[in-house]
Every structure is written in structure tokens, then in C-alpha cells.
Design a protein around this motif. Structure first.
Motif, PDB file in Angstrom:
ATOM      1  N   MET A 167       0.838  -1.202   0.000  1.00 43.64           N
ATOM      2  CA  MET A 167       0.000   0.000   0.000  1.00 43.64           C
ATOM      3  C   MET A 167       0.873   1.253   0.000  1.00 43.64           C
ATOM      4  O   MET A 167       0.947   1.961   0.991  1.00 43.64           O
ATOM      5  CB  MET A 167      -0.854  -0.040   1.249  1.00 43.64           C
ATOM      6  N   ASP A 193      -5.860   9.941   6.029  1.00 44.67           N
ATOM      7  CA  ASP A 193      -5.023   8.881   5.454  1.00 44.67           C
ATOM      8  C   ASP A 193      -3.553   9.277   5.596  1.00 44.67           C
ATOM      9  O   ASP A 193      -3.020   9.975   4.747  1.00 44.67           O
ATOM     10  CB  ASP A 193      -5.394   8.679   3.982  1.00 44.67           C
ATOM     11  N   GLU A 194      -2.932   8.863   6.672  1.00 46.12           N
ATOM     12  CA  GLU A 194      -1.536   9.202   6.973  1.00 46.12           C
ATOM     13  C   GLU A 194      -1.252  10.689   6.744  1.00 46.12           C
ATOM     14  O   GLU A 194      -0.331  11.041   5.991  1.00 46.12           O
ATOM     15  CB  GLU A 194      -0.580   8.364   6.102  1.00 46.12           C
ATOM     16  N   LEU A 251       5.510  15.174   6.516  1.00 54.22           N
ATOM     17  CA  LEU A 251       6.045  16.340   7.217  1.00 54.22           C
ATOM     18  C   LEU A 251       7.280  15.947   8.019  1.00 54.22           C
ATOM     19  O   LEU A 251       7.475  14.787   8.362  1.00 54.22           O
ATOM     20  CB  LEU A 251       4.987  16.897   8.171  1.00 54.22           C
ATOM     21  N   MET A 299     -12.256  14.150   4.021  1.00 46.59           N
ATOM     22  CA  MET A 299     -11.074  13.297   3.990  1.00 46.59           C
ATOM     23  C   MET A 299      -9.809  14.130   3.828  1.00 46.59           C
ATOM     24  O   MET A 299      -9.783  15.104   3.082  1.00 46.59           O
ATOM     25  CB  MET A 299     -11.195  12.286   2.850  1.00 46.59           C
ATOM     26  N   ASN A 321     -10.291   3.739   2.442  1.00 47.84           N
ATOM     27  CA  ASN A 321     -10.812   4.062   1.115  1.00 47.84           C
ATOM     28  C   ASN A 321     -12.174   3.422   0.870  1.00 47.84           C
ATOM     29  O   ASN A 321     -13.006   3.983   0.164  1.00 47.84           O
ATOM     30  CB  ASN A 321      -9.827   3.628   0.031  1.00 47.84           C
ATOM     31  N   LYS A 379       1.744   4.850  -0.495  1.00 41.82           N
ATOM     32  CA  LYS A 379       0.911   6.024  -0.687  1.00 41.82           C
ATOM     33  C   LYS A 379       1.682   7.179  -1.297  1.00 41.82           C
ATOM     34  O   LYS A 379       1.117   8.195  -1.628  1.00 41.82           O
ATOM     35  CB  LYS A 379       0.223   6.403   0.619  1.00 41.82           C
ATOM     36  N   GLY A 405      -3.645  -3.289   4.934  1.00 43.72           N
ATOM     37  CA  GLY A 405      -5.034  -3.068   4.547  1.00 43.72           C
ATOM     38  C   GLY A 405      -5.679  -1.869   5.210  1.00 43.72           C
ATOM     39  O   GLY A 405      -6.849  -1.592   4.988  1.00 43.72           O
ATOM     40  N   LYS A 406      -4.910  -1.116   6.007  1.00 41.70           N
ATOM     41  CA  LYS A 406      -5.529  -0.012   6.742  1.00 41.70           C
ATOM     42  C   LYS A 406      -6.017   1.107   5.838  1.00 41.70           C
ATOM     43  O   LYS A 406      -7.131   1.597   5.987  1.00 41.70           O
ATOM     44  CB  LYS A 406      -4.556   0.534   7.804  1.00 41.70           C
ATOM     45  N   SER A 407      -5.190   1.465   4.840  1.00 44.63           N
ATOM     46  CA  SER A 407      -5.627   2.523   3.911  1.00 44.63           C
ATOM     47  C   SER A 407      -6.746   2.023   3.008  1.00 44.63           C
ATOM     48  O   SER A 407      -7.642   2.776   2.649  1.00 44.63           O
ATOM     49  CB  SER A 407      -4.457   2.988   3.044  1.00 44.63           C
ATOM     50  N   THR A 408      -6.661   0.748   2.654  1.00 50.97           N
ATOM     51  CA  THR A 408      -7.712   0.166   1.834  1.00 50.97           C
ATOM     52  C   THR A 408      -9.054   0.248   2.556  1.00 50.97           C
ATOM     53  O   THR A 408     -10.067   0.625   1.973  1.00 50.97           O
ATOM     54  CB  THR A 408      -7.369  -1.301   1.528  1.00 50.97           C
ATOM     55  N   GLU A 438      -4.425  10.638  -5.163  1.00 47.44           N
ATOM     56  CA  GLU A 438      -5.141  11.249  -4.041  1.00 47.44           C
ATOM     57  C   GLU A 438      -5.889  12.507  -4.465  1.00 47.44           C
ATOM     58  O   GLU A 438      -6.927  12.839  -3.910  1.00 47.44           O
ATOM     59  CB  GLU A 438      -4.160  11.580  -2.918  1.00 47.44           C
ATOM     60  N   LEU A 439      -5.340  13.186  -5.474  1.00 51.40           N
ATOM     61  CA  LEU A 439      -5.992  14.397  -5.962  1.00 51.40           C
ATOM     62  C   LEU A 439      -7.355  14.040  -6.547  1.00 51.40           C
ATOM     63  O   LEU A 439      -8.349  14.722  -6.327  1.00 51.40           O
ATOM     64  CB  LEU A 439      -5.099  15.009  -7.036  1.00 51.40           C
ATOM     65  N   PHE A 474      -5.640  13.756   2.984  1.00 49.95           N
ATOM     66  CA  PHE A 474      -4.727  12.787   2.374  1.00 49.95           C
ATOM     67  C   PHE A 474      -3.276  13.051   2.761  1.00 49.95           C
ATOM     68  O   PHE A 474      -2.904  14.160   3.137  1.00 49.95           O
ATOM     69  CB  PHE A 474      -4.848  12.846   0.859  1.00 49.95           C
ATOM     70  N   GLN A 475      -2.469  12.025   2.581  1.00 48.91           N
ATOM     71  CA  GLN A 475      -1.044  12.134   2.891  1.00 48.91           C
ATOM     72  C   GLN A 475      -0.343  13.193   2.054  1.00 48.91           C
ATOM     73  O   GLN A 475       0.425  13.995   2.550  1.00 48.91           O
ATOM     74  CB  GLN A 475      -0.375  10.780   2.662  1.00 48.91           C
ATOM     75  N   SER A 476      -0.646  13.188   0.744  1.00 45.25           N
ATOM     76  CA  SER A 476       0.030  14.137  -0.147  1.00 45.25           C
ATOM     77  C   SER A 476      -0.742  15.449  -0.222  1.00 45.25           C
ATOM     78  O   SER A 476      -0.565  16.197  -1.156  1.00 45.25           O
ATOM     79  CB  SER A 476       0.174  13.529  -1.530  1.00 45.25           C
ATOM     80  N   TYR A 477      -1.602  15.685   0.732  1.00 44.79           N
ATOM     81  CA  TYR A 477      -2.451  16.885   0.812  1.00 44.79           C
ATOM     82  C   TYR A 477      -3.508  16.906  -0.275  1.00 44.79           C
ATOM     83  O   TYR A 477      -4.633  17.281  -0.034  1.00 44.79           O
ATOM     84  CB  TYR A 477      -1.652  18.194   0.767  1.00 44.79           C
ATOM     85  N   ALA A 478      -3.108  16.515  -1.514  1.00 51.27           N
ATOM     86  CA  ALA A 478      -4.071  16.464  -2.623  1.00 51.27           C
ATOM     87  C   ALA A 478      -4.824  17.765  -2.793  1.00 51.27           C
ATOM     88  O   ALA A 478      -6.023  17.781  -3.042  1.00 51.27           O
ATOM     89  CB  ALA A 478      -5.047  15.289  -2.436  1.00 51.27           C
TER      90      ALA A 478
END
Lengths: 332, 296, 362
Positions: A1, C159-160, C165, C80, C48, A3, C42-45, A222-223, C82-86
């Protein structure tokens, strides 16, 4: 997974902005030619070499020689097109014109004969424009939406169709030439510019779809997820998220299509009629027409005129062109 | 709390399916349908119009009995082999030169790549002019005093295909160079540093370390050149028109001439099917190497 | 406690690969639940699936009593992060925050009001007109939290969110997220692989592995009474020390390991009671003492210091006892050095016993 956003190795990937608080900047040593030489020769080191080292003479000498060779045809075309016929007959094709004349250019544009008509290249130019504009727009719209659907909205079978499309790009056009003649004839578009636009859209699809699919796939997933949580659907994500952040790839696709479609000869000659022939076909008919005396200066002026559009695109777009062909080349 | 059942799959992702319709039609109708149609009709005796009168392998027998076809194949083989070798070697050498952290890299690259932006028609006509024996290189060398100098590839049936090769290489080498350069840039700097520390000469590093690492780029370049070679048509039409005589004919031109000039559709279908077969022979092993391996 | 999210028999497989297996989970209203596990567990799954970004293969998901198994993500009442901020790169922060509301057709005045409110809560008001590229990592993540906040969702999914950071910012934002939860009282599900984040933030932690939940309990419970050897190893740093051996029951219950025998007097066996046979005996490095204090412990070991890692507040010491390496956490000021002889001791009530075969807690 994992990310971490998966970014493509090649330069066409969506580039995430660098972290503003990113502290780890890799410091690369300055890479100058003689530093490299010193590294090769061990720690003892020599004094930095002058610019005219043996290595530099070989490297630059070769490159300059090859560059001159590559520029030669362009130079010859230009000087020939500026000479009068008498000068061409007695002179040397490499010599600069003694007397510059633009008459061959005027004649190439508006008077040269193809064997069927004598309105010069201008007719072909306007035909090519009429083919180019809708073909480029249509093929990019269709391929970008397609690539987006393939990257973000996969459905059962979508990858299979895409695989067939890509394999199709390797099939020689000759195999599909006639079936398309029949298809176009059935819908009443054989011999029309619309028909040719459709053909260009079809044959541009594999490479463009691949280009857009790979680009959109390199945008962090993620976007896309964030936009879905924000309630945006297929079209809204496409228009409001994906397109605005993908302008460079649209420019690359445009460069690819403008040069590709402008330079096409085969489809133009197969799917249009003589009075609708694109510029390349017109050019070939002018230069290789067997009637009359060969006017080499007019021929060369016509040749340059035809090459002018892609050359302009090439020189203006610079590195984007390289990105485009690299993307076009790196399949899969 | 009641259980929800999985909704109909069909309408989920509806927009994506609608958006994919042009792709599906292109893939299935034009690419698959068109190819199958041509292959099937290559077994008929279609002349001016396609007819469903099947004649078995007649068209293929006629094809392989035609000297024009055999010359086409010979030309394609010569042009193919040489353009593959020269484009790869010259392309790589130029890329390696450009990768020496030189000044004016962009200028050199722009000059080496510009022919690729031009159409084959323009390329062919330009070289037709330069190779013209009465005005071009031969004329100049003779006028400098070497009266017996002969360099007229476009007018000599024995070497005409090499004249085309010169133009073809001029057109495509820049592209290969760019690909190779991208490949070289993708090589980790540390590899170079390590090889310098180990004292490996530069040419050995290229030959035994860098080139094997660029396997993917080489394969891509080969596939690219090869698929371009098979399609060679415009260049011939512009530069030689297949002449002198039929000495510079190529399969793609054979197909066009049969279909649209001599009203011999069946021959055109058979010849294009042979072209397809050639591509299959080239592409299938490549696809197997590239994608078959990944699945394991 | 009222249930906010309820997951029943959830399963997800990609082809032959089962990512989630028959998973059941009830999350109370206002609860802060952390899904913790190493990558691939499976945590992020699972997150999601709750968000509706992945189609499940089986089972049901209820949010606020409503079955949302096949509902669009935007209609589930979730926000939600996200990790990458999105963050949408071409939109300003305000544009990012309002995108979802505009899509939902919220009137303009209300959009503005809600964006301003969220920006006030997160103290990003001065950044509203900037684009994400002009923000620092911490500011970006705040903006991303803001985007979830404006939705006035009952459930927040993280999600993380802090993984990208640096350490300092991570600690700061961790505190802010905790304060946010104390202020808003919504249900939060937070995915992380960082046990410190999990321990500090969670009301309950779900430790996941191979698509299953191994233990669902409060941070204290998980730390003190890990349900399995895997959980025991996963939580705590340095990791728990283990002795391999056998539980025997004679006149007293004892744990035999090699030549030694530990008294188990004071160990609280689980509901199943005493079970003899092969087992693991685990003791955390911080539950061992050295020097004089060790003399008062029922179990003592003599060893030699093999490695010293001074951390300032604590000193981590690795000692060699009968060929086995043990980690022990001592006071930061302890004056010890490599090669010294040392005696360590611990009490069986701090021990953790796991069955040898099933690795479940005894």
C-alpha cells in the motif's frame, strides 16, 4: 500500500511542487569539463586544461562538422530559392546568390503548376489549414478524455481496448487504407476534408491516448480521490481539475499533431480529391510534375514554404517538441 | 439497518464508457475490423472493386512472381538494415558527445533534430536536389577539376536505395539521438563516479555498463526505426518516384500503386498482408520480451 | 455509545488477492479511532472503502445508520485528508476549500461563511488567496484539513496525514488535530503506521495485519495487554524482549527458559486461565530495572552491557544474557559503559505471555 504518489520517470510526469519546507537539497558538484578529466586521472590531478584541449577539439569539432552537414540541405534550399534560373544553370548549388530574387517564392506560392491547375501552393496551404485545425482539436479532445477515462475511471475491458489500440498503432497503414475508403464512402465522406479529419483523428488516437493516459496516471491518485469526496463527477474532475493542471501535455500533444498532420502525405493523397489536396501532396505534384522545364528555384521555394509550418512550430516549441517525441517514442 | 445489494455494474462509470466509445470504435472497427477485412479480401481476385470471388493463394503467387515486389523487398531489406545500424550507431555517438556537459548543447540538439520536424516529402525533395548530378555534389566536384568523379545515386539503379538512405538517415538520426540522450541522462550519476574511482576508461564504461543499462531505450529505438522503415513511402515518392525504372520501389508504394493506380485491389491486399506479417514477426517477439516478462 | 460507523463482514479482493477479509468494526459517535499497521496491512484500503473510493467485494458499510455501501463518496457525509495533501494546484486555498461546497450547490454566501469559519479554526485566514505551491508543508496540510472541515461532515477520514512532514511539524500538527477533535467532537478515523501518533491521538486503536483487525482496544490496553505477540512487538520502541520457553505448573506456576526459571506469581492470565506448555515470555525494556532496584524484583538476570545508546532523557542499553540480547531502558543519567557487568530485574505482573503456536495472549 504505497501512498507516495507514483511519479513517472520520464519528464512527462506531472511534477509535484517541491516542498516549501524541504530541507534536503542535494548539492551537486559543479560539473565542468576539466573537473571530469581530473576525476578520471586520479587524485594527483593536473592543472586545469585550456579550452582547446584535445578532448574538446574532438568533441566540438565532431559536433560542428555534423551540425554543418545537417544544416547543409536547408542552406542549399534557401540559396537555390533566391537565385534566378540562369545563375543556377551555370553556378554551384552551394554558392550564395549573386543576385537575390524573390520571384521563385511568389511563383511557388501563387503560379506554379501541378499538372492539374496552376494556382501554386496557396491552394494546398489553405487546404492543409482546413484539415489541420479541426483534426488537431478533435483528436486532442477525444484522446485526452479517453486517456483520462483510462487512467482514472477504468472499467471492465477498458485496458483491453486500449491494448488493441496500441497494437493497432504498429499495423502498417497500408493494411487499413482500403477498408477506410469503404467506410468513408458508406457515410458519404470519401474525398472530403471532413473524411480526412476523421482519418487523422483515428490514426492520432493511439499515441495521443497513450500520452494523456500516462500523464493523467502520473497525477497523484489522491488528488482524484479528493475531488470525488468533494462531489465532482467524471466531467467536472476532467474540466476543473485535470485539464487546468495538464496544460503542458496539451501543448505537447498539439505540437505532435500539428507537425504530424501537416507532414502527412499518404492520407492526403488517398482520401481527398485533387482540388482538396493538402500542401505536401500539392508540393510533390509541383516538383515532380513531368511537364515543362524544371524550375529548381521555384521547387526549392515551394519546398521551404511547405516545411515552414512544422519548422516554425519546432523552433518556437524548443524543448516541448523534444518532450513530445520522447513521449511519442516511449511506448507503454 | 438493511443490507444494500451491489447496484447494476452497467451504469456505474457510465460517463467513462461513453467517453471511450471513439476509442472502442477505432480499436474494434477500424484497426481489428479493417485488418481482418484486408486479410480476407487478399484471397479474392478483386480488381477495380472488392469482390467476394475467392481464388485461394493466387494473389500471393502473383505477388511473389512479380519482379517489382521482389525489388521492393530487396530495397526494404537494404534500407532497413543500414538505416537501423547507422541510426543507432550515429544516434548513440551523437548523444554521447552531447552528454559531455558541453556548451551550446541546446543549439547542437536543435540543429540535429530539425530535419525530423520536416515531412518526408520535403526531405526527399531537398536531397533530390543536392544529389542531382547536373547541379549538385557531382557537378561541384567535377567543376573543381576531378572530371571523372561520379556520384549520382538517384540516377543509378544499382545504388539508388543508398541515395534514399542518406536522406532517410538525415531525417531520423536526430530523433534517435534525442532518445539516446534521454537514456543517458537517466543513468545515475553515481555510476559514472563509481567507474571513475575504479579507473575504468570512458569507452569501456559506455560499452559494458551504460549501454547494457539502456537496453530499454535501445529496444524502443529499434522498434521505432523498424516500424518507420516498413512505412517508408513518402520519401520514395518525393525523392525518386520509385525510379529509375522500378529500382527504388518499396512495399508500401507497391500497395498504393496496386490499389489506387493499377486498379488491382487484390494485389494491394496481398502485399499489405505481407507487410502486416513482417510487422507481426518484428513486434510479437518484442512485445513478448517487454510485456511477457513483466507478468511473471 | 451511539454508533457512527458500522462495518459488517467487509471483504475486498483484487483478483485472487484478498486485501480485506470479513472485517467487522463499530465506531462510536465522536470517537477517535486509529487504524495502525505496517504497510500492506489493509488499513488505507479499509479507509478508502469507508470513503467509497474503492468498491467493496462484499459486506456492508453504514454511516450514521444509513447504508452507504454503494453510495458516492460525496454523499456519505465524510471529509477526507490525504497524505500528499491532494490540494488542487491551480486553485487558491479558498478555491480548494469551496470546491466541494460549490459542487453540492451550496449558496454562495454560505460557502463564503463556511470557508471563513474553517479558515479561522485552522488559522489559515491569511493564506486563503494563495495557491498551494506558495504554502509550506504544514500550511498545505492545514488547508487540506480545512477542505474536510468546511464540509461540516460528521466523519473525518485521515489517510496518513502527517507522513510527509518533518518530525517537528508532525508533532505540532498532531497536537492540533487532537485539539480539533476535542473542539468538534466528530468521529475521526485516522490511518497511520506511526505508533506514537496512534497512542497519542486515539480513543481506540485497531491494529491491522493481512486485512484483519488483530486487536481493537484503547491505547493503554494495547500497550499493557497486547492480544498477540505481533501486537506486542509492533507497539513499543525498542521492541519487547522475548524469552522462548515453557510454562510449567508444579507447586507454583513457573516459566522455564533454558537453565532459568521465572516465577509467574502475580501474572494475570486471560479469561481462558492458566495454560501450560510452550510459550513466549515478553517484557518491555522500560519495565526492567537495573542496579539496586533490581535486587527487589522477583526475577533477576546477570549480564554484560553490550551497547549503550544515550538519548538524553533515557538511556537504551543492550545487554547480553546467556547469549541472548535484551534491550533495557534506563534513566538518562545512568553512568554505565560498554563491557560493564549489570544485573537487571523485573516483576512478572508486567510480563506478557503468548502461546507458542498461536502467538495469542495467555
Amino acid at each position: 500500500m504505497t501512498k507516495a504518489p507514483h511519479l513517472m520517470k520520464n519528464s512527462l510526469g506531472y511534477a509535484a511542487e517541491p516542498e516549501a519546507n524541504d530541507g534536503d537539497v542535494t548539492l551537486r558538484p559543479a560539473e565542468s569539463p576539466f573537473q571530469q578529466v581530473r576525476l578520471e586521472e586520479g587524485p594527483a590531478g593536473r592543472k586545469p586544461r585550456p579550452f582547446l584541449s584535445r578532448r574538446n577539439i574532438i568533441v566540438y569539432g565532431t559536433l560542428i562538422f555534423v551540425s554543418l552537414y545537417y544544416l547543409l540541405p536547408l542552406y542549399v534550399m534557401i540559396v537555390t530559392s533566391l537565385k534566378g534560373m540562369p545563375e543556377i544553370r551555370v553556378g554551384n548549388i552551394f554558392a550564395p546568390p549573386l543576385e537575390i530574387t524573390f520571384q521563385p517564392w511568389v511563383k511557388a506560392w501563387s503560379e506554379a503548376c501541378t499538372g492539374l491547375n496552376c494556382d501554386g501552393l496557396s491552394r494546398g496551404f489553405f487546404n492543409s489549414v482546413q484539415i489541420l485545425v479541426p483534426s488537431v482539436i478533435l483528436s486532442i479532445i477525444i484522446a485526452s478524455v479517453n486517456g483520462y477515462a483510462l487512467a482514472n475511471w477504468r472499467f471492465k475491458g477498458s485496458e483491453t481496448f486500449f491494448a488493441i489500440l496500441i497494437v493497432g498503432a504498429f499495423i502498417p497503414y497500408q493494411v487499413m487504407l482500403y477498408p477506410i475508403v469503404i467506410m468513408l464512402r458508406e457515410i458519404g465522406l470519401y474525398g472530403s476534408l471532413t473524411g480526412l479529419v476523421i482519418v487523422h483523428t483515428i490514426f492520432g488516437m493511439p499515441i495521443l491516448t497513450l500520452l494523456f493516459r500516462n500523464y493523467f496516471a502520473s497525477v497523484p491518485q489522491e488528488l482524484f480521490k479528493a475531488a470525488r469526496v468533494d462531489g465532482a463527477g467524471f466531467w467536472r474532475i476532467y474540466f476543473q481539475i485535470m485539464v487546468p493542471m495538464s496544460l503542458p501535455i496539451f501543448v505537447v500533444a498539439m505540437i505532435l499533431q500539428v507537425t504530424g498532420i501537416w507532414n502527412d502525405f499518404l492520407f492526403g493523397v488517398v482520401y481527398t480529391k485533387p482540388d482538396l489536396y493538402p500542401m505536401t501532396v500539392q508540393l510533390n505534384n509541383i516538383v515532380n510534375s513531368t511537364q515543362g522545364v524544371k524550375e529548381y528555384n521555384v521547387n526549392m521555394a515551394a519546398t521551404i514554404l511547405t516545411g515552414l509550418v512544422p519548422l516554425t512550430v519546432y523552433f518556437i516549441s524548443g524543448k516541448l517538441f523534444v518532450r513530445g517525441i520522447a513521449a511519442g517514442a516511449v511506448k507503454g | 439497518m438493511d443490507a444494500a445489494t451491489r447496484p447494476f455494474r452497467w451504469h456505474r462509470n457510465f460517463s467513462a464508457k461513453v467517453a471511450a466509445i471513439p476509442m472502442i470504435i477505432t480499436a474494434m472497427v477500424v484497426f481489428v475490423g479493417g485488418t481482418v477485412w484486408t486479410v480476407v479480401y487478399s484471397f479474392t481476385n478483386s480488381k477495380l472493386l472488392p469482390r467476394e470471388k475467392f481464388v485461394g493463394l493466387d494473389q500471393y503467387e502473383r505477388l511473389w512472381g512479380s519482379s517489382k515486389w521482389l525489388i521492393s523487398l530487396e530495397n526494404l531489406a537494404i534500407y532497413g538494415v543500414f538505416s537501423l545500424i547507422f541510426a543507432l550507431v550515429i544516434g548513440f555517438l551523437l548523444a554521447a558527445l552531447l552528454d559531455q556537459k558541453i556548451r551550446f548543447e541546446d543549439t547542437f540538439r536543435t540543429i540535429l533534430l530539425y530535419p525530423f520536424a520536416l515531412s518526408f516529402i520535403v526531405t526527399g525533395l531537398a536531397w533530390q536536389w543536392i544529389l542531382n548530378p547536373d547541379f549538385g555534389i557531382q557537378h561541384i566536384v567535377r567543376s573543381m577539376g576531378w572530371e571523372s568523379f561520379t556520384f549520382d545515386p538517384l540516377y543509378n539503379p544499382d545504388i539508388v536505395i543508398y541515395g534514399v538512405l542518406i536522406a532517410g538517415l538525415w531525417h531520423e538520426t536526430g530523433l534517435i539521438m534525442c532518445l539516446m540522450l534521454a537514456g543517458l541522462r537517466g543513468i545515475d550519476e553515481d555510476i559514472w563516479k563509481a567507474s571513475r574511482i575504479d579507473g575504468i576508461p570512458m569507452w569501456k564504461t559506455y560499452l559494458f555498463i551504460v549501454i547494457p543499462m539502456m537496453r530499454g531505450i535501445f529496444i524502443t529505438a529499434i522498434v521505432l526505426i523498424a516500424s518507420g522503415i516498413i512505412k517508408v513511402y513518402d520519401l520514395i515518392v518525393a525523392q525518386t518516384g520509385g525510379g529509375p525504372g522500378i529500382s527504388s520501389e518499396v512495399p508500401a508504394k507497391y500497395v498504393y500503386d496496386a490499389m489506387f493506380l493499377s486498379q488491382n485491389l487484390g494485389q494491394g491486399f496481398a502485399a499489405s498482408t505481407m507487410m502486416l506479417l513482417t510487422v507481426v514477426i518484428i513486434v510479437v517477439p518484442w512485445a513478448y520480451l517487454e510485456f511477457g516478462g513483466k507478468r511473471q | 455509545m451511539e454508533t457512527s460507523i458500522s462495518i459488517k463482514n467487509l471483504a475486498l479482493s483484487f483478483g485472487a488477492l484478498d486485501v480485506l477479509k470479513d472485517l467487522n468494526l463499530d465506531i462510536g459517535k465522536g470517537e477517535f479511532l486509529v487504524l495502525l499497521g505496517s504497510s500492506g496491512c489493509g488499513k488505507s484500503t479499509l479507509l478508502n472503502c469507508i470513503a467509497g473510493l474503492l468498491d467493496v467485494s462484499g459486506g456492508q458499510i453504514f454511516i450514521g445508520g444509513r447504508n452507504v455501501t454503494w453510495e458516492e463518496p460525496s454523499k456519505r457525509g465524510i471529509g477526507m485528508v490525504f497524505q500528499s495533501y491532494a490540494l488542487y494546484p491551480q486553485m487558491t486555498v479558498a478555491g480548494n476549500l469551496s470546491f466541494g461546497l460549490k459542487n453540492a450547490g451550496v449558496p454562495k454566501a454560505e460557502v463564503e461563511e463556511r470557508v471563513n469559519r474553517a479558515a479561522r479554526v485552522l488559522q489559515i485566514e491569511p493564506l486563503l488567496s494563495r495557491k498551494p505551491a506558495a504554502l509550506s508543508g504544514g500550511q498545505r496540510q492545514r488547508a487540506a484539513i480545512g477542505r474536510a472541515l468546511v464540509r461540516d461532515a460528521d466523519v473525518f477520514l485521515f489517510d496518513e496525514p502527517l507522513s510527509n512532514l518533518d518530525a517537528k511539524l508532525r508533532a505540532d500538527l498532531r497536537v492540533e488535530i487532537k485539539q480539533l477533535h476535542q473542539k468538534l467532537h466528530n468521529t475521526m478515523i485516522y490511518v497511520t503506521h506511526d505508533q506514537i501518533e496512534a497512542m497519542t491521538l486515539a480513543d481506540r486503536i485497531a491494529i491491522m495485519r493481512g486485512g484483519r483487525i488483530l486487536q481493537l482496544a484503547s491505547p493503554n490496553e494495547i500497550y499493557n495487554r497486547p492480544a498477540s505477540k505481533y501486537v506486542a512487538e509492533f507497539i513499543g520502541s525498542p521492541t519487547m524482549n522475548f524469552f522462548e520457553g515453557e510454562i510449567v505448573s508444579g507447586d507454583a506456576v513457573r516459566f522455564m527458559t533454558g537453565e532459568r526459571s521465572f516465577s509467574l506469581d502475580g501474572y494475570a492470565f486471560g479469561d481462558a486461565g492458566l495454560k501450560t506448555g510452550p510459550a513466549w515470555f515478553g517484557i518491555r525494556p522500560e519495565h526492567m530495572v537495573a542496579g539496586e532496584a533490581a535486587q527487589e524484583m522477583p526475577i533477576r538476570l546477570d549480564g554484560q552491557i553490550e551497547l549503550v545508546e544515550p538519548l538524553g532523557s533515557d538511556t537504551l542499553v543492550r545487554i547480553l544474557v546467556d547469549g541472548q540480547l535484551l534491550w533495557i531502558r534506563l534513566d538518562g543519567q545512568a553512568e554505565i559503559s560498554h563491557g560493564d557487568a549489570i544485573t537487571v530485574g523485573f516483576h512478572p505482573e508486567r510480563a506478557n505471555l503468548f502461546d507458542k503456536a498461536s502467538e495469542d495472549r495467555l
